[in-house]
Design a protein around this motif. Structure first.
Motif, mmCIF file in Angstrom:
data_model
loop_
_atom_site.group_PDB
_atom_site.id
_atom_site.type_symbol
_atom_site.label_atom_id
_atom_site.label_comp_id
_atom_site.label_asym_id
_atom_site.label_seq_id
_atom_site.Cartn_x
_atom_site.Cartn_y
_atom_site.Cartn_z
ATOM 1 N N PRO A 1 34.204 39.300 26.425
ATOM 2 C CA PRO A 1 34.555 40.375 27.356
ATOM 3 C C PRO A 1 35.844 40.082 28.120
ATOM 4 O O PRO A 1 36.064 38.952 28.575
ATOM 5 C CB PRO A 1 33.349 40.432 28.298
ATOM 6 N N THR A 2 36.689 41.075 28.221
ATOM 7 C CA THR A 2 37.909 40.996 29.028
ATOM 8 C C THR A 2 38.051 42.311 29.784
ATOM 9 O O THR A 2 37.502 43.343 29.383
ATOM 10 C CB THR A 2 39.158 40.786 28.166
ATOM 11 N N CYS A 3 38.779 42.280 30.884
ATOM 12 C CA CYS A 3 39.005 43.503 31.646
ATOM 13 C C CYS A 3 39.737 44.536 30.794
ATOM 14 O O CYS A 3 39.475 45.742 30.898
ATOM 15 C CB CYS A 3 39.810 43.196 32.909
ATOM 16 N N GLU A 4 40.615 44.080 29.936
ATOM 17 C CA GLU A 4 41.406 44.999 29.116
ATOM 18 C C GLU A 4 40.514 45.789 28.162
ATOM 19 O O GLU A 4 40.703 46.999 27.984
ATOM 20 C CB GLU A 4 42.462 44.216 28.328
ATOM 21 N N CYS A 5 39.525 45.136 27.582
ATOM 22 C CA CYS A 5 38.721 45.820 26.569
ATOM 23 C C CYS A 5 37.611 46.681 27.151
ATOM 24 O O CYS A 5 37.032 47.503 26.440
ATOM 25 C CB CYS A 5 38.143 44.816 25.565
ATOM 26 N N ILE A 6 37.299 46.548 28.439
ATOM 27 C CA ILE A 6 36.255 47.390 29.018
ATOM 28 C C ILE A 6 36.798 48.379 30.044
ATOM 29 O O ILE A 6 36.024 49.106 30.675
ATOM 30 C CB ILE A 6 35.141 46.538 29.688
ATOM 31 N N LYS A 7 38.126 48.453 30.163
ATOM 32 C CA LYS A 7 38.706 49.300 31.212
ATOM 33 C C LYS A 7 38.431 50.786 31.000
ATOM 34 O O LYS A 7 38.483 51.568 31.945
ATOM 35 C CB LYS A 7 40.209 49.054 31.307
ATOM 36 N N GLY A 8 38.116 51.185 29.786
ATOM 37 C CA GLY A 8 37.859 52.595 29.531
ATOM 38 C C GLY A 8 36.408 52.999 29.695
ATOM 39 O O GLY A 8 36.035 54.116 29.305
ATOM 40 N N LEU A 9 35.566 52.153 30.268
ATOM 41 C CA LEU A 9 34.149 52.441 30.381
ATOM 42 C C LEU A 9 33.758 53.070 31.717
ATOM 43 O O LEU A 9 32.574 53.171 32.035
ATOM 44 C CB LEU A 9 33.340 51.153 30.170
ATOM 45 N N GLY A 10 34.757 53.490 32.492
ATOM 46 C CA GLY A 10 34.469 54.190 33.736
ATOM 47 C C GLY A 10 34.439 53.325 34.976
ATOM 48 O O GLY A 10 33.995 53.783 36.026
ATOM 49 N N TYR A 11 34.890 52.095 34.893
ATOM 50 C CA TYR A 11 34.907 51.210 36.060
ATOM 51 C C TYR A 11 36.163 51.435 36.895
ATOM 52 O O TYR A 11 37.214 51.813 36.386
ATOM 53 C CB TYR A 11 34.830 49.748 35.617
ATOM 54 N N ASP A 12 36.029 51.156 38.198
ATOM 55 C CA ASP A 12 37.147 51.353 39.118
ATOM 56 C C ASP A 12 38.003 50.109 39.278
ATOM 57 O O ASP A 12 39.164 50.192 39.691
ATOM 58 C CB ASP A 12 36.616 51.768 40.497
ATOM 59 N N ASP A 13 37.436 48.953 38.980
ATOM 60 C CA ASP A 13 38.169 47.702 39.143
ATOM 61 C C ASP A 13 37.524 46.649 38.252
ATOM 62 O O ASP A 13 36.390 46.821 37.777
ATOM 63 C CB ASP A 13 38.140 47.245 40.602
ATOM 64 N N CYS A 14 38.222 45.563 38.048
ATOM 65 C CA CYS A 14 37.717 44.476 37.219
ATOM 66 C C CYS A 14 38.310 43.173 37.712
ATOM 67 O O CYS A 14 39.506 43.107 38.040
ATOM 68 C CB CYS A 14 38.097 44.730 35.754
ATOM 69 N N THR A 15 37.466 42.142 37.817
ATOM 70 C CA THR A 15 37.936 40.840 38.261
ATOM 71 C C THR A 15 37.493 39.768 37.269
ATOM 72 O O THR A 15 36.487 39.930 36.566
ATOM 73 C CB THR A 15 37.386 40.499 39.660
ATOM 74 N N VAL A 16 38.233 38.679 37.248
ATOM 75 C CA VAL A 16 37.936 37.559 36.351
ATOM 76 C C VAL A 16 37.919 36.283 37.183
ATOM 77 O O VAL A 16 38.845 36.026 37.953
ATOM 78 C CB VAL A 16 38.983 37.437 35.228
ATOM 79 N N ASP A 17 36.846 35.476 37.064
ATOM 80 C CA ASP A 17 36.788 34.241 37.838
ATOM 81 C C ASP A 17 37.553 33.117 37.130
ATOM 82 O O ASP A 17 38.151 33.325 36.065
ATOM 83 C CB ASP A 17 35.337 33.843 38.133
ATOM 84 N N ALA A 18 37.544 31.933 37.721
ATOM 85 C CA ALA A 18 38.337 30.823 37.192
ATOM 86 C C ALA A 18 37.906 30.410 35.796
ATOM 87 O O ALA A 18 38.700 29.834 35.044
ATOM 88 C CB ALA A 18 38.245 29.629 38.151
#
Length: 242
Positions: A215-232
């Motif tokens: 999973p990456t923010c780029e590949c799930i950005k079209g699923l209706g989410y308003d924001d995405c974060t990635v931890d260390a």
């Protein structure tokens, strides 16, 4: 419109073993959540009744925590509440329990359920009964004492509520998702708590095929989410704001 009858009025018409008119039965059904007999699920109550035999009432008895309990009939046709329980004035039981905080704990057989899942650092909680048994499904959660419990039920049975802000060490191959833990092959879907203290909502989800198993923010950005974060460690949390 729902008709409300007092416990006394209902009990006068709907005693165990007594005859009832059609109007009384209809009124009892309205006040008792539509239940005509038996069980506490519809706010009606029935019991085998001990010395009095079969015992029925359209109004449940309520214990000190507001939970519905069965009446008893020491005398046939005359339902009574067991010790520690009373008839509710409205005909309904309202579970709630006593207020509790970290400095005002619950009884030994209870746990403090905080509505914001913040372990007393926000709003006060309510005392609730501990579960008597849990299934064996492993769905780890962060408990208020900093330990990881095998499930929310397991935490409650130990007298612990869940800790939404987290702080527990994640099990191997997992990462924190609110009070839950997700597999590193999943992403965390989060609805954060609002300013009034209502708890957030978190779930672990499998990424779409486009993510290729990672999973990456780029590949799930079209699923209706308003924001995405990635931890260390590269674990993804996708946020919905409402």
């Amino acid at each position: 419109m729902m008709r409300w009858l007092s416990a006394a009025a209902l009990l006068g018409a709907l005693a165990c073993g007594g005859s009832t008119s059609e109007d009384a039965l209809n009124a009892g059904g309205d006040a008792g959540g539509g239940a005509a007999s038996g069980g506490t699920g519809g706010q009606g109550a029935a019991s085998s009744g001990g010395a009095g035999g079969y015992c029925e009432s359209f109004v449940p008895c309520c214990d000190s925590q507001g939970n519905a309990v069965d009446p008893v009939c020491p005398t046939p046709g005359d339902p009574k509440c067991p010790p520690g329980a009373t008839w509710p004035p409205t005909g309904f039981c309202t579970p709630g329990g006593l207020d509790c905080t970290p400095t005002q704990p619950c009884a030994q057989e209870q746990f403090c359920d905080y509505p914001d899942n913040r372990c007393g650092k926000g709003v006060a909680g309510k005392c609730k009964k501990r579960p008597l048994g849990c299934d064996l499904i492993y769905a780890p959660v962060c408990a208020c004492d900093g330990s990881v419990a095998g499930s929310d039920c397991a935490a409650y049975s130990e007298g612990l509520d869940l800790n939404e802000p987290g702080g527990c060490e994640a099990p191997a191959g997992m990462f924190a998702c609110g009070e839950k833990f997700c597999s590193t092959s999943q992403y965390c879907s989060g609805l954060p708590p609002d300013v009034s203290g209502i708890q957030g909502s978190y779930s672990c989800k499998q990424p779409p095929a486009a993510c290729g198993g990672t999973p990456t923010c780029e590949c799930i950005k079209g699923l209706g989410y308003d924001d995405c974060t990635v931890d260390a460690e590269g674990n993804v949390t996708a946020w919905i704001y409402v």
